[in-house]
Design an enzyme around this catalytic site. Structure first.
Site, PDB file in Angstrom:
ATOM      1  CB  CYS A  80      59.119   8.275  78.544  1.00 32.00           C
ATOM      2  SG  CYS A  80      59.570   8.589  76.819  1.00 32.00           S
ATOM      3  CG  HIS A 183      58.953  12.923  79.594  1.00 31.04           C
ATOM      4  ND1 HIS A 183      59.939  12.203  80.239  1.00 31.04           N
ATOM      5  CD2 HIS A 183      59.058  12.622  78.278  1.00 31.04           C
ATOM      6  CE1 HIS A 183      60.624  11.514  79.344  1.00 31.04           C
ATOM      7  NE2 HIS A 183      60.109  11.749  78.153  1.00 31.04           N
ATOM      8  CD  GLU A 185      59.724  13.730  83.603  1.00 28.40           C
ATOM      9  OE1 GLU A 185      60.545  13.358  82.748  1.00 28.40           O
ATOM     10  OE2 GLU A 185      58.632  13.161  83.798  1.00 28.40           O
TER      11      GLU A 185
END
Length: 202
Positions: A80, A183, A185
């Site tokens: 990001c 992202h 994650e």
């Protein structure tokens, strides 16, 4: 050991938790000495470009990051804002970026009002060339995005693209330097596979 760089601009626990799920140990650190010993780096981040750059400098990480990534060639994954910091600079601010990848960060300026800013939610990534980052990736990979600015590569480092009225570079790769605008994650099985590939192949 994976070293997650903590320059005080983001929630790093979710990245560490995802790495735990795939059986990888990591540390979260603001200590330049830890960065100097890292095998691989993850540079996350949310927020404004200039704040991110200034925070890296204020926490004495700027020089050690350049040494490890540019001189020692250890792998780094920017996420990001972390990916945007790898670039030359951003329309969002006045500071110069790390300049590890020849790309410029620009703002979404949608003409159609249905494209709300920030670009938030799930979107597809279409790979532009082969990369180990996408080895054995699930079909039609999609990832979670939250951003108002995006990268435009000036060379062939844009290896994955996404569309949100305009087509933009959502994945960058140049030698040992990688970045994702999304992202991983927060991107379930797709993000998990991408992080696995970063750990395994770089």
């Amino acid at each position: 050991m994976i070293t997650i760089v903590d320059y005080k601009v983001g929630n790093l626990g979710s990245i560490q938790n995802m790495l735990k799920k795939i059986g990888t140990n990591s540390i979260i650190t603001s200590n330049p000495d830890d960065i100097a010993k890292a095998d691989k780096l993850i540079l996350p981040g949310v927020g404004a470009f200039d704040s991110g750059i200034n925070s890296l400098k204020e926490h004495n990480m700027w020089n050690v990051l350049n040494d490890r990534v540019k001189k020692d060639k250890i792998p780094v994954l920017g996420i990001c804002l972390g990916m945007q910091l790898l670039c030359n600079g951003s329309e969002e601010g006045k500071e110069s970026g790390l300049g590890w990848i020849d790309a410029d960060v620009v703002r979404f300026r949608p003409k159609d009002k249905k494209f709300k800013i920030p670009h938030m939610g799930w979107n597809y990534v279409e790979t532009q060339k082969e990369s180990a980052l996408f080895n054995n990736m699930y079909e039609n990979p999609k990832f979670y995005f939250v951003h108002t600015f995006y990268a435009k590569a000036n060379d062939d480092s844009g290896i994955g693209q996404s569309s949100y009225e305009v087509t933009f570079d959502s994945v960058l790769e140049k030698e040992n330097i990688l970045g994702t605008q999304f992202h991983p994650e927060k991107s379930h099985k797709f993000g998990m596979k991408l992080l696995e590939n970063f750990i395994r192949y770089y």
